[in-house]
Design a protein around this motif. Sequence first.
Motif, PDB file in Angstrom:
ATOM      1  N   VAL A 127       9.612   2.930   4.234  1.00  0.00           N
ATOM      2  CA  VAL A 127       8.872   1.684   4.442  1.00  0.00           C
ATOM      3  C   VAL A 127       8.521   1.631   5.924  1.00  0.00           C
ATOM      4  O   VAL A 127       9.414   1.536   6.768  1.00  0.00           O
ATOM      5  N   ILE A 128       7.244   1.721   6.244  1.00  0.00           N
ATOM      6  CA  ILE A 128       6.866   1.839   7.646  1.00  0.00           C
ATOM      7  C   ILE A 128       6.291   0.533   8.192  1.00  0.00           C
ATOM      8  O   ILE A 128       5.806  -0.319   7.451  1.00  0.00           O
ATOM      9  N   ALA A 129       6.389   0.401   9.513  1.00  0.00           N
ATOM     10  CA  ALA A 129       5.744  -0.698  10.231  1.00  0.00           C
ATOM     11  C   ALA A 129       4.323  -0.267  10.550  1.00  0.00           C
ATOM     12  O   ALA A 129       4.074   0.886  10.910  1.00  0.00           O
ATOM     13  N   GLY A 130       3.362  -1.192  10.432  1.00  0.00           N
ATOM     14  CA  GLY A 130       1.969  -0.811  10.601  1.00  0.00           C
ATOM     15  C   GLY A 130       1.419  -0.207   9.329  1.00  0.00           C
ATOM     16  O   GLY A 130       2.128  -0.033   8.328  1.00  0.00           O
ATOM     17  N   GLY A 131       0.134   0.120   9.360  1.00  0.00           N
ATOM     18  CA  GLY A 131      -0.529   0.631   8.171  1.00  0.00           C
ATOM     19  C   GLY A 131      -0.352   2.129   7.981  1.00  0.00           C
ATOM     20  O   GLY A 131       0.035   2.855   8.892  1.00  0.00           O
ATOM     21  N   LEU A 132      -0.672   2.591   6.784  1.00  0.00           N
ATOM     22  CA  LEU A 132      -0.450   3.986   6.419  1.00  0.00           C
ATOM     23  C   LEU A 132      -1.360   4.963   7.157  1.00  0.00           C
ATOM     24  O   LEU A 132      -1.073   6.162   7.192  1.00  0.00           O
ATOM     25  N   SER A 133      -2.414   4.478   7.743  1.00  0.00           N
ATOM     26  CA  SER A 133      -3.277   5.351   8.541  1.00  0.00           C
ATOM     27  C   SER A 133      -2.755   5.539   9.958  1.00  0.00           C
ATOM     28  O   SER A 133      -3.349   6.300  10.734  1.00  0.00           O
ATOM     29  N   TYR A 182       0.866  -1.177   0.000  1.00  0.00           N
ATOM     30  CA  TYR A 182       0.000   0.000   0.000  1.00  0.00           C
ATOM     31  C   TYR A 182       0.905   1.230   0.000  1.00  0.00           C
ATOM     32  O   TYR A 182       1.918   1.258   0.708  1.00  0.00           O
ATOM     33  N   GLY A 183       0.553   2.248  -0.785  1.00  0.00           N
ATOM     34  CA  GLY A 183       1.429   3.400  -0.870  1.00  0.00           C
ATOM     35  C   GLY A 183       0.690   4.725  -0.917  1.00  0.00           C
ATOM     36  O   GLY A 183      -0.478   4.808  -1.307  1.00  0.00           O
ATOM     37  N   LEU A 184       1.404   5.766  -0.509  1.00  0.00           N
ATOM     38  CA  LEU A 184       0.961   7.149  -0.653  1.00  0.00           C
ATOM     39  C   LEU A 184       2.132   7.946  -1.232  1.00  0.00           C
ATOM     40  O   LEU A 184       3.239   7.893  -0.698  1.00  0.00           O
ATOM     41  N   GLY A 185       1.880   8.673  -2.306  1.00  0.00           N
ATOM     42  CA  GLY A 185       2.934   9.492  -2.876  1.00  0.00           C
ATOM     43  C   GLY A 185       3.288   9.090  -4.298  1.00  0.00           C
ATOM     44  O   GLY A 185       2.437   8.633  -5.070  1.00  0.00           O
ATOM     45  N   ARG A 186       4.564   9.212  -4.632  1.00  0.00           N
ATOM     46  CA  ARG A 186       5.066   9.014  -5.980  1.00  0.00           C
ATOM     47  C   ARG A 186       5.262   7.526  -6.273  1.00  0.00           C
ATOM     48  O   ARG A 186       6.303   6.946  -5.970  1.00  0.00           O
ATOM     49  N   SER A 187       4.287   6.930  -6.909  1.00  0.00           N
ATOM     50  CA  SER A 187       4.355   5.491  -7.164  1.00  0.00           C
ATOM     51  C   SER A 187       5.499   5.126  -8.111  1.00  0.00           C
ATOM     52  O   SER A 187       6.020   4.007  -8.064  1.00  0.00           O
ATOM     53  N   ASP A 188       5.929   6.062  -8.965  1.00  0.00           N
ATOM     54  CA  ASP A 188       7.016   5.764  -9.896  1.00  0.00           C
ATOM     55  C   ASP A 188       8.353   5.561  -9.178  1.00  0.00           C
ATOM     56  O   ASP A 188       9.270   4.954  -9.730  1.00  0.00           O
ATOM     57  N   TYR A 189       8.465   6.043  -7.944  1.00  0.00           N
ATOM     58  CA  TYR A 189       9.707   5.863  -7.200  1.00  0.00           C
ATOM     59  C   TYR A 189       9.991   4.395  -6.894  1.00  0.00           C
ATOM     60  O   TYR A 189      11.129   4.018  -6.629  1.00  0.00           O
ATOM     61  N   SER A 209       3.788   0.398   2.806  1.00  0.00           N
ATOM     62  CA  SER A 209       3.688  -0.599   3.861  1.00  0.00           C
ATOM     63  C   SER A 209       3.059  -1.853   3.275  1.00  0.00           C
ATOM     64  O   SER A 209       2.276  -1.773   2.323  1.00  0.00           O
ATOM     65  N   GLU A 210       3.386  -2.997   3.847  1.00  0.00           N
ATOM     66  CA  GLU A 210       2.717  -4.226   3.415  1.00  0.00           C
ATOM     67  C   GLU A 210       1.490  -4.518   4.270  1.00  0.00           C
ATOM     68  O   GLU A 210       0.754  -5.466   3.994  1.00  0.00           O
ATOM     69  N   TYR A 211       1.273  -3.708   5.303  1.00  0.00           N
ATOM     70  CA  TYR A 211       0.145  -3.933   6.204  1.00  0.00           C
ATOM     71  C   TYR A 211      -1.044  -3.083   5.763  1.00  0.00           C
ATOM     72  O   TYR A 211      -0.861  -1.935   5.342  1.00  0.00           O
ATOM     73  N   PRO A 212      -2.263  -3.611   5.846  1.00  0.00           N
ATOM     74  CA  PRO A 212      -3.429  -2.808   5.492  1.00  0.00           C
ATOM     75  C   PRO A 212      -3.444  -1.492   6.265  1.00  0.00           C
ATOM     76  O   PRO A 212      -2.968  -1.431   7.401  1.00  0.00           O
ATOM     77  N   PRO A 213      -3.968  -0.436   5.672  1.00  0.00           N
ATOM     78  CA  PRO A 213      -3.887   0.892   6.283  1.00  0.00           C
ATOM     79  C   PRO A 213      -4.434   0.979   7.703  1.00  0.00           C
ATOM     80  O   PRO A 213      -3.940   1.780   8.506  1.00  0.00           O
TER      81      PRO A 213
END
Length: 298
Positions: free
Chosen positions: A172-178, A102-109, A200-204
């Motif tokens: 790359v964060i631990a836990g979800g993006l929320s 799951y991502g927020l921001g520049r997906s091309d990166y 993150s690989e964890y749901p938001p």
Amino acid sequence: MNLSRLRLIYLAQSPLVTRSFLQKLTNEDPDCSKIYDCSSKELVDHYQFSNKKAEQLYHYIQQFDSNHPILKKLRQFKIWTIHDQDFPPYLKYIPDPPIILYGLGRSDYLTHSPALAVVGTRRPSKDAKKHMYQLLKTLVDRDWLFVSGMANGIDGYAHRIADYYGGKTIAVIAGGLSHPYPPEHLDLFQRLTDKHLVISEYPPHVRPERYHFPERNRIISGLAFATLVFEAQERSGSLITADQALEQGREVMAVPHSISLEQAKGCHSLIQNGAKLVQNTYDILQEWEESKLNWQQI
């Protein structure tokens, strides 16, 4: 968005679904057609759920539709599954790849090259910022991307150097993006989601747990051709990242320090065990020149 992809993403939002379960599922049933036809008894027999959890998961699956409220809430995020064409190839072939990102921001990166993982202690020495600037600023000017974990200390410095000097970085964060962590870096998180990329690989909705931190380290190392350790104590998370890099066939580099510095012990141990000693930016550039042909063939 195709149905099998939506089914996988919806399934991953259930707290009953673990990473190991998703890995087994995508290996056996890539389009998620079979599990959506399973009875609760088949979930017990084949996937080893307890009777209670099988019944709960069965009812969760039965509530799926392509316009489900859970899926609607996810539309604010960029989502990659391991079956997507734009899933980063560098991650697809590591020993334990994430099934969903799951991502927020520049997906091309996510596919930018060269990328360097930069990790280290949460309690850096007073000289850490100066040393990092000396080694990393030239790489920013050469359009390198830094990957780190948005933790206090070295991680945060790496992100801020890239951002301040007009470079590129992925957190790359631990836990979800929320639930960005640590709270001291909420301003940094906002900056990175606006101008760079946080994944993150964890749901938001998932709050960070202690075990998430070592798990996410394999993604930090997996996105980069090499991991550079600036300062690290022995038995630290940074050394876990270095171990993950080695397991993935990536390069490991370390910056030496004074023998009286506690934060140097992990780096010195890495160097003793074969990590490349980095004294200047040229050492990093040389490592890339020797590695890039193999890296670009992944």
